[in-house]
Design an enzyme around this catalytic site. Structure first.
Site, PDB file in Angstrom:
ATOM      1  N   GLU A 128      49.348  16.930  35.813  1.00 44.78           N
ATOM      2  CA  GLU A 128      49.502  18.386  35.820  1.00 44.78           C
ATOM      3  C   GLU A 128      50.576  18.804  36.820  1.00 44.78           C
ATOM      4  O   GLU A 128      51.463  19.572  36.506  1.00 44.78           O
ATOM      5  CB  GLU A 128      48.177  19.059  36.173  1.00 44.78           C
ATOM      6  CG  GLU A 128      48.297  20.578  36.289  1.00 44.78           C
ATOM      7  CD  GLU A 128      46.954  21.292  36.333  1.00 44.78           C
ATOM      8  OE1 GLU A 128      46.034  20.753  36.970  1.00 44.78           O
ATOM      9  OE2 GLU A 128      46.838  22.359  35.736  1.00 44.78           O
ATOM     10  N   GLU A 131      48.003  26.348  48.945  1.00 42.45           N
ATOM     11  CA  GLU A 131      47.251  25.901  50.127  1.00 42.45           C
ATOM     12  C   GLU A 131      46.780  24.461  49.943  1.00 42.45           C
ATOM     13  O   GLU A 131      46.852  23.644  50.869  1.00 42.45           O
ATOM     14  CB  GLU A 131      46.062  26.832  50.360  1.00 42.45           C
ATOM     15  CG  GLU A 131      46.431  28.219  50.911  1.00 42.45           C
ATOM     16  CD  GLU A 131      47.130  29.118  49.891  1.00 42.45           C
ATOM     17  OE1 GLU A 131      47.058  28.846  48.668  1.00 42.45           O
ATOM     18  OE2 GLU A 131      47.772  30.093  50.323  1.00 42.45           O
ATOM     19  N   GLN A 171      41.977  22.300  28.957  1.00 47.13           N
ATOM     20  CA  GLN A 171      41.444  21.598  30.114  1.00 47.13           C
ATOM     21  C   GLN A 171      40.282  22.417  30.689  1.00 47.13           C
ATOM     22  O   GLN A 171      40.504  23.490  31.247  1.00 47.13           O
ATOM     23  CB  GLN A 171      42.593  21.501  31.118  1.00 47.13           C
ATOM     24  CG  GLN A 171      42.359  20.728  32.350  1.00 47.13           C
ATOM     25  CD  GLN A 171      43.510  20.987  33.334  1.00 47.13           C
ATOM     26  OE1 GLN A 171      44.317  21.900  33.166  1.00 47.13           O
ATOM     27  NE2 GLN A 171      43.573  20.194  34.385  1.00 47.13           N
ATOM     28  N   SER A 181      38.173  24.216  35.916  1.00 47.23           N
ATOM     29  CA  SER A 181      37.757  25.223  36.899  1.00 47.23           C
ATOM     30  C   SER A 181      36.502  25.952  36.447  1.00 47.23           C
ATOM     31  O   SER A 181      36.255  26.121  35.253  1.00 47.23           O
ATOM     32  CB  SER A 181      38.860  26.256  37.102  1.00 47.23           C
ATOM     33  OG  SER A 181      39.983  25.662  37.701  1.00 47.23           O
TER      34      SER A 181
END
Lengths: 331, 423
Positions: free
Chosen positions: B261, B388, B143, B146
């Site tokens: 995911e 977060e 994947q 990022s």
């Protein structure tokens, strides 16, 4: 489950009816007649898990104080008791003793969930020779030893009972008591979850309305993350409770799983209340806010039939002794 | 169980009995001190051992596929079996009783997340080309999401894809890419229109990891392994039919992958870490260390088991919902948070029991090995969406709290302030 499982739409409808019913009940009032009018016995017989969780979650959410829990435990104790001479209530072990009834050869010590108006006899579990016996006492014999448990939870109708024990004994019923405690713990877990949900709703509304630095304080991560954590804690408590119901048909009434459900709900209320109080700031500290009622009610419910610290220890000891952790998830 | 399910179960057992051996101990029994002394979440094996394990995983997936168990819920036209999620769960449950190679390198990202994305968004002949190959273990997928400047704020990614004739040319850098060193294809999110707001100008592509211009460099983690990587893309040519979804509509494609995911990470049950953070293993740990009478340990054990029960039940409910045809929703964030929390608490619990033996190897079984888990669990609180971000999702989408002001979703991407260089 014995009967037909309640579907989501019916459950939602029943929740609405229960909310109306609970809003109209006075402190210490009897829920029984109103529940009868709703046909609750039939609902309970059809789907005990959904019905019990629904009733006690709404009971918690509405911060009602009643003797509804007595019915849950007495349903398990009744088969071990002589036929009732009128209406019954239950004397619970004093919260300081967890779920262990006081010794039969000592004084009375325990709590009633409400005044004994209209009650004919009280089932008093006691410990004799290491086993639980169920003594039935006339309500009039108990009246002198009881008084309102005032102070901590101001909205509570609980009565503390402490005084000389009236003479009498009853049948040993350790298995019935174990099952009753398990059933009571599942109901109390649901009630704590209801109190938590209500507190979370209050905190959500407050932090959405309250503006500081030109924005709702719920838009600050320090605030919203506390509420998200509280939500996770309540969700986890509900999951363990639902799982505990899948074990309720076991020989000991799903004892370990029920203890785990009450343990998880007890931990959840501690976390939810800590976060809710913090994010409501100074406004949450005053009695003008409804929040204090949630904090004290949740703590009181946590203490009944074993608080979460004590339960963690006894459940942990049971695990290490090889307790049957029912396979909670079945396809 | 229905007769049809009985037939399925018998078929599964025939296949497994003929190909692999049953585990000596069942999941609830445990012999402390036997078996590999490894409590790793990420691989810490040297590259040759790692490569051998990947080969075993692919070979086992191929046999599953040949027997009709490679993609139990997949559509038959792409090599799937067309059966329900329940069949899939039943298969997993039975397979767990046997000694089989760990196929996580294939299943977690490729089969769990990218496969469903290809199925939902690729053109027909691309599905024909990749889906059977992926589910038969031939093709491993990674994947490529990022970037150095786009972590939690994934939509601020800057890798560019520029049209060139009948294809695209891709240039940029991806990072924290698990299993890129083993992957044959990668699903890449690229910026195709920097003049649109950041969520609008993204397009998703399937990239051939052996194409010229793709360079994979390992990143060593604090737990010792090198499971994830930097991936540099320099003028990598991609045909237009390898695009997933419409041009500039890649964010929607990415959401399919991301929801799968969270469900995949939160729903993980197997592997050495899950085996270690379990009632039988932790009980054995306390026993081996003479801590059965320790009240604090007993308390924490009960709390941990209650948390594990909650996670197990939530995953069970999530599977039920998927079985009813519903996409994983915000509730997947709860499972993901709890899964990471459970393994973290389990690792800390064990660390306190084994004490200094966690950092100094005394050769004792089940002591020093915990350090791998302790050093891996921080990653679980980051990967697949940081805690977060998960809490923000719950705050906004479940509790309905107001959004954070000042997050710019309207300005053109090229005007945004970013880490890691400009667009």
């Amino acid at each position: 489950m014995t009967g037909t499982a309640l579907d989501a739409a019916t459950t939602e409808l029943l929740a609405g009816s229960l909310r109306e019913l609970l809003a109209s009940v006075s402190a210490g009032g009897e829920l029984g007649p109103a529940l009868d009018a709703l046909g609750w016995a039939e609902v309970l017989a059809d789907d005990p898990a959904t019905a019990t969780t629904l009733l006690f979650t709404e009971h918690g959410r509405a911060l009602v104080s009643s003797r509804a829990l007595d019915d849950v435990l007495l349903a398990e104790l009744d088969p071990a008791l002589p036929p009732a001479a009128g209406s019954r209530a239950l004397l619970y072990p004093h919260p300081a003793e967890g779920a262990d009834p006081a010794p039969l050869d000592g004084p009375l010590w325990g709590v009633l969930l409400g005044p004994l108006h209209g009650v004919d006899e009280v089932v008093v579990p006691a410990t004799a020779e290491g086993r639980t016996v169920l003594v039935t006492v006339a309500a009039t014999d108990l009246a002198a030893a009881g008084g309102p448990a005032t102070g901590f939870d101001l909205g509570s109708t609980w009565h503390t009972v402490a005084g000389p024990r009236p003479p009498g004994s009853g049948p040993p019923a350790p298995e019935a008591w174990t099952r009753a405690v398990a059933a009571g713990r599942r109901a109390l877990a649901a009630e704590m979850i209801g109190v938590c949900e209500s507190a979370l709703t209050l905190a959500t509304a407050h932090t959405t309305d309250r503006v500081q630095y030109g924005r709702p304080i719920a838009s600050f991560q320090a605030v919203r993350h506390r509420l998200a954590e509280a939500y996770v804690a309540v969700t986890a408590a509900r999951a363990v409770l639902d799982a505990a119901w899948t074990a309720a048909g076991g020989a000991d009434g799903g004892g370990w799983a029920a203890a785990a459900a009450k343990l998880q709900a007890g931990r959840a209320q501690a976390q939810v209340m800590r976060h809710a109080v913090q994010v409501c700031g100074a406004m949450g500290l005053s009695q003008e806010s409804e929040l204090h009622r949630h904090v004290t009610r949740a703590a009181a419910l946590d203490a009944l039939l074993g608080g979460h610290m004590a339960l963690a220890e006894s459940a942990g000891a049971a695990l290490l002794a090889g307790a049957d952790v029912h396979p909670v998830v079945e396809l | 169980m229905s007769g049809e399910m009985d037939v399925f179960v018998a078929e599964v057992r025939r296949f497994l009995d003929a190909n692999v051996t049953r585990q000596a101990t069942s999941g609830t029994e445990l012999e402390w001190g036997t078996g590999p002394d490894q409590i790793a979440y990420f691989s810490t094996d040297p590259p040759d051992v790692d490569a051998a394990k990947v080969a075993e995983a692919r070979s086992w997936q191929r046999r599953r596929h040949e027997a009709g168990f490679g993609w139990i819920t997949g559509p038959p036209e792409y090599g799937g079996r067309g059966l329900s999620t329940v069949h899939d769960l039943v298969y997993d449950g039975i397979e767990a009783e046997y000694e089989v190679p760990d196929t996580g390198v294939l299943s977690v990202i490729g089969l769990g997340m990218i496969g469903p994305t290809i199925l939902a968004h690729a053109q027909g002949h691309i599905k024909d080309r990749y889906l059977p190959a992926m589910y038969s273990g031939e093709v491993i997928a990674c994947q490529l999401f990022s970037e150095p400047g786009a972590g939690s704020d994934l939509a601020s990614l800057a890798t560019r894809a520029v049209r060139d004739g009948d294809g695209w040319v891709i240039t940029g850098q991806k990072v924290w890419t698990s299993i890129a060193q083993h992957a044959h294809i990668g699903m890449a999110l690229c910026r195709t229109d920097p003049d649109q707001p950041k969520h609008k100008g993204i397009t998703a592509f399937l990239i051939d990891m052996s194409a010229p211009g793709v360079e994979v460099r390992p990143l060593r983690q604090m737990s010792g392994g090198a499971d994830f990587n930097e991936v540099f893309l320099t003028d990598v040519r991609v045909p237009d039919d390898h695009r997933l979804g419409e041009v500039d509509d890649g964010w929607r494609v990415a959401l399919t992958t991301l929801m799968n995911e969270r469900a995949t990470v939160g729903g993980e049950g197997a592997g050495p870490a899950a085996r270690a953070v379990s009632l039988p293993f932790l009980t054995a740990l306390l026993k081996a260390n003479g801590r059965l009478e320790d009240a604090a340990s007993r308390r924490r054990l009960a709390e941990l088991v209650a948390d594990l029960t909650a996670t197990e039940y939530l995953n069970h409910q999530a599977l039920r919902r998927m079985q009813a045809g519903r996409q994983p929703g915000p509730e997947a964030s709860v499972s993901k948070l709890m899964y990471a929390q459970n393994l973290t608490r389990g690792a800390h619990f064990a660390a306190e029991i084994v004490g200094p033996r966690l950092i100094a190897d005394t050769g004792e079984w089940g002591a020093y090995s915990w350090n791998e888990l302790l050093l891996s669990t921080p990653a679980l609180r980051i990967l697949g969406g940081t805690e977060e971000i998960m809490k923000n999702i719950l705050a906004e989408r479940v509790l309905g709290l107001p959004k954070e002001p000042g997050i710019d979703t309207r300005s053109p991407f090229r005007e945004l302030k970013r880490s890691g260089g400009t667009a």
